[in-house]
Design an enzyme around this catalytic site. Structure first.
Site, PDB file in Angstrom:
ATOM      1  N   GLY A  94       0.853  -1.177   0.000  1.00 31.24           N
ATOM      2  CA  GLY A  94       0.000   0.000   0.000  1.00 31.24           C
ATOM      3  C   GLY A  94       0.885   1.221   0.000  1.00 31.24           C
ATOM      4  O   GLY A  94       1.962   1.189   0.576  1.00 31.24           O
ATOM      5  N   CYS A  95       0.441   2.283  -0.678  1.00 25.82           N
ATOM      6  CA  CYS A  95       1.302   3.456  -0.812  1.00 25.82           C
ATOM      7  C   CYS A  95       1.097   4.479   0.286  1.00 25.82           C
ATOM      8  O   CYS A  95       1.901   5.383   0.459  1.00 25.82           O
ATOM      9  CB  CYS A  95       1.100   4.111  -2.170  1.00 25.82           C
ATOM     10  SG  CYS A  95       1.909   3.187  -3.482  1.00 25.82           S
ATOM     11  N   ILE A  96      -0.002   4.383   1.003  1.00 22.97           N
ATOM     12  CA  ILE A  96      -0.273   5.402   2.012  1.00 22.97           C
ATOM     13  C   ILE A  96      -0.098   4.818   3.411  1.00 22.97           C
ATOM     14  O   ILE A  96      -0.739   3.861   3.753  1.00 22.97           O
ATOM     15  CB  ILE A  96      -1.707   5.975   1.888  1.00 22.97           C
ATOM     16  CG1 ILE A  96      -1.992   6.404   0.461  1.00 22.97           C
ATOM     17  CG2 ILE A  96      -1.902   7.118   2.876  1.00 22.97           C
ATOM     18  CD1 ILE A  96      -1.242   7.607  -0.021  1.00 22.97           C
ATOM     19  N   ILE A 116       3.313  11.730  -0.272  1.00 20.27           N
ATOM     20  CA  ILE A 116       3.234  10.267  -0.374  1.00 20.27           C
ATOM     21  C   ILE A 116       4.638   9.654  -0.303  1.00 20.27           C
ATOM     22  O   ILE A 116       4.856   8.638   0.370  1.00 20.27           O
ATOM     23  CB  ILE A 116       2.494   9.846  -1.662  1.00 20.27           C
ATOM     24  CG1 ILE A 116       1.012  10.240  -1.554  1.00 20.27           C
ATOM     25  CG2 ILE A 116       2.620   8.332  -1.906  1.00 20.27           C
ATOM     26  CD1 ILE A 116       0.200  10.067  -2.824  1.00 20.27           C
ATOM     27  N   ASN A 138       5.910   9.969   3.399  1.00 24.80           N
ATOM     28  CA  ASN A 138       5.226   8.996   4.249  1.00 24.80           C
ATOM     29  C   ASN A 138       5.684   7.573   3.942  1.00 24.80           C
ATOM     30  O   ASN A 138       5.934   6.782   4.860  1.00 24.80           O
ATOM     31  CB  ASN A 138       3.714   9.138   4.035  1.00 24.80           C
ATOM     32  CG  ASN A 138       2.925   8.199   4.896  1.00 24.80           C
ATOM     33  OD1 ASN A 138       2.999   8.264   6.116  1.00 24.80           O
ATOM     34  ND2 ASN A 138       2.191   7.295   4.262  1.00 24.80           N
TER      35      ASN A 138
END
Lengths: 105, 160
Positions: free
Chosen positions: A103-105, B30, B33
């Site tokens: 997942g990217c977030i 993004i 993070n």
């Protein structure tokens, strides 16, 4: 790394050290896995995250991302990074014997 | 490292956010993070219009650029009509919410919680007549470009 012995039992892991078969994992393996990730002692908070990882994986077939962990595990993002400085979702997945969450977030 | 053919992993990144549009701000956030999630040390440096991402009064009103953005595949004239940017922003925010992508204010706060450093560029702050008070509390400092390079030492620099 593909074949490794954890807590006296041979398990299958991928090149990055993630379990390829989460069924091979037992709670008794967690302290040893944690030590190899630089975590000397697993506290209750660590366990809360590890159990959450396991149950999310069991329900959804994939581990939660850090954002999901922060929103739903009851442990805040700040605390998660204190518990698992090398990346909460990634490290916790490794210790909990599940594949790396994508997942990217 | 056991395998000598494998490159060294990235251990530190410094990400510069220089644009103030929705599509200009999100990628840097993004990446920051994502870096922290991988256990990579990360610093965010906001410069020029990128400062809006950490501006208390503005960071909740970041808009998608509908003019001069061929990626949207809409006529430039249409993109410039009143309300179009607001409408497209609304649509994009809605799509992102469905994918559980946090809003910019929430995302910035979350990234600060991961332990990433947040800095505002002094030259831009001076240029726009801003001060520390205009920014959200998560911003650690207003720094010069020289100080930025000092903080970026030993890592990679990503400009967005």
């Amino acid at each position: 790394m593909p074949n490794a012995t954890v807590a006296g039992i041979t398990v299958d892991r991928n090149d990055e050290g993630f379990f390829t078969d989460p069924n091979q994992w037992t709670e008794a393996m967690a302290p040893e896995l944690a030590r190899s990730e630089g975590i000397d002692e697993l506290t209750d908070d660590h366990w809360r995250v590890l159990k959450f990882m396991r149950s999310e994986y069991a329900q959804k077939g994939t581990g939660p991302t850090v954002r999901v962990l922060g929103k739903t595990s009851g442990v805040s993002i700040k605390e998660l990074y204190q518990l698992f400085p090398k990346g909460p979702a990634k490290t916790a997945a490794k210790i909990a014997g599940i594949p790396k969450p994508r997942g990217c977030i | 490292m056991s395998d000598s053919t494998k490159p060294d992993p990235i251990t530190k990144v410094s990400i510069i956010i220089s644009k103030g549009s929705l599509e200009g701000i999100y990628p840097g956030l993004i990446m920051a993070n994502g870096a922290r999630a991988e256990g990579i040390e990360a610093n965010l440096f906001f410069t020029f219009f990128g400062l809006d991402a950490i501006h208390k009064a503005r960071h909740d009103h970041i808009k998608l650029a509908t003019v001069g953005n061929p990626g949207l595949h809409m006529p430039t004239m249409a993109g410039g009509l009143p309300g179009v940017s607001t409408m497209m922003t609304h649509y994009m925010n809605h799509k992102m919410e469905q994918l559980d992508i946090p809003s910019i204010p929430e995302f910035v706060e979350m990234i600060a919680d991961t332990g990433a450093g947040m800095y505002a560029c002094k030259a831009s702050v001076d240029l726009f007549g801003l001060e520390k008070n205009d920014f959200i509390d998560q911003v650690q400092d207003i720094i010069t470009v020289g100080e930025f390079y000092e903080r970026a030492a030993g890592g990679h620099i990503i400009f967005t």
